[in-house]
Design a protein around this motif. Structure first.
Motif: not given
Length: 316
Positions: A51, A264, A271
């Motif tokens: 990111t 980030a 995720d």
């Protein structure tokens, strides 16, 4: 010149934030490579790097109950390029355990509480108790006779045992080691009878039958050890305990840069692949906001400060 300097300072931070990051970010871990803190930092850092568009490099600076790494980051430039991935011990325990740890909690800006990790209460395989209630009864009958191992004075395994002793009204003999590995080896060998270590640390030994798990210090059973009861089931809800791992930056880091780092790293934990890796290690993913993490640090500091005072532990 004073007006010009002030103007430069006002515009400098936004400009720096807009161009951040321009080089790799150093993520300092106050423990040796291969441990659970190091492993969690690498899993999250690798995804956060995608990111941020820059590498996140893990730098291990172990020693002095992780105070060395924390002090290093506290003294680092507040530019977002040197961060600390730490545990509850550094920010909520060590300030009460060391006269001069080399830093203060106010030296850091909280970013996110990444994960919480409960402990396993384990005994040597030949120990006569098979559940925590029986263990406590034995400890109450012979105060100070049962020994417990820790990874060192003042670390989370030591403090977890102090919490249990306070709640269960028992007294055990503390045997501190230089690290979890030798401590667990002596529990397996029977030289020390008991220890409380983070789930990822003890999980392989429990599964191999090299130590006997009496309870897990969480409110819910772990899917990795579904047959091990919780400390709540054993009748000690006030001894629920978890070691947290979290991310902080030097205190004066500009807010826009902190926002980018937060997005980030919190995003990395959302995720699915990263989340699954952390869960399989035995971690409970939190991914809190900076404000929530700040509250957690303060609440834990009050709790551990009270326990340390009650136990009569003097700062080193």
């Amino acid at each position: 010149m004073g007006v010009l300097s002030a103007a430069a300072a006002m515009w400098g931070a936004p400009a720096a934030a807009q161009s951040y990051p321009q080089r790799p970010i150093k993520l300092v871990v106050g423990f040796p490579p291969g441990g659970p803190t190091d492993a969690v930092a690498r899993i999250i850092g690798e995804r956060a790097a995608q990111t941020l568009g820059q590498s996140v490099i893990i730098e291990n600076r172990p020693g002095a109950s992780a105070n060395i790494g924390a002090a290093y980051v506290a003294r680092s430039a507040p530019d977002g390029y040197t961060l600390l991935f730490s545990t509850a011990g550094v920010l909520s325990m060590n300030p009460f355990l060391y006269k001069n740890p080399g830093y203060e909690v106010k030296d850091f800006a909280p970013i996110t509480e990444a994960v919480r990790v409960p402990a396993i209460i384990a005994v040597t395989p030949s120990f006569p108790a098979n559940d925590l209630k029986t263990f406590v009864q034995m400890a109450q009958k012979d105060p100070g006779k049962i020994s417990f191992a820790s990874a060192g004075f003042g670390g989370p395994p030591h403090m977890a045992a102090e919490l249990l002793m306070s709640v269960a009204k028992i007294k055990m003999l503390h045997v501190p080691y230089k690290g979890a590995a030798p401590a667990i080896a002596d529990i397996m060998g029977g030289q020390v009878e008991m220890g409380m270590f983070d789930l990822p640390v003890l999980l392989p030994q429990v599964k191999a039958g090299k130590v006997k798990a009496l309870a897990i210090t969480s409110t819910a059973r772990s899917p990795l050890l579904p047959d091990v009861p919780t400390i709540v089931e054993a009748g000690y809800p006030d001894a629920v305990y978890s070691n947290w791992y979290g991310l902080v930056a030097p205190a004066a880091t500009p807010a826009p840069i902190l926002d980018q780092i937060t997005k980030a790293f919190v995003g990395a934990m959302h995720d699915p692949a990263v989340h699954e890796k952390l869960v399989q290690m035995g971690a409970i993913v939190v991914a809190s906001s900076p404000a929530e993490f700040d509250t957690r640090i303060k609440e834990e500091a009050k709790m551990w400060g009270d326990i340390i005072k009650k136990a009569g532990i003097k700062p080193e």
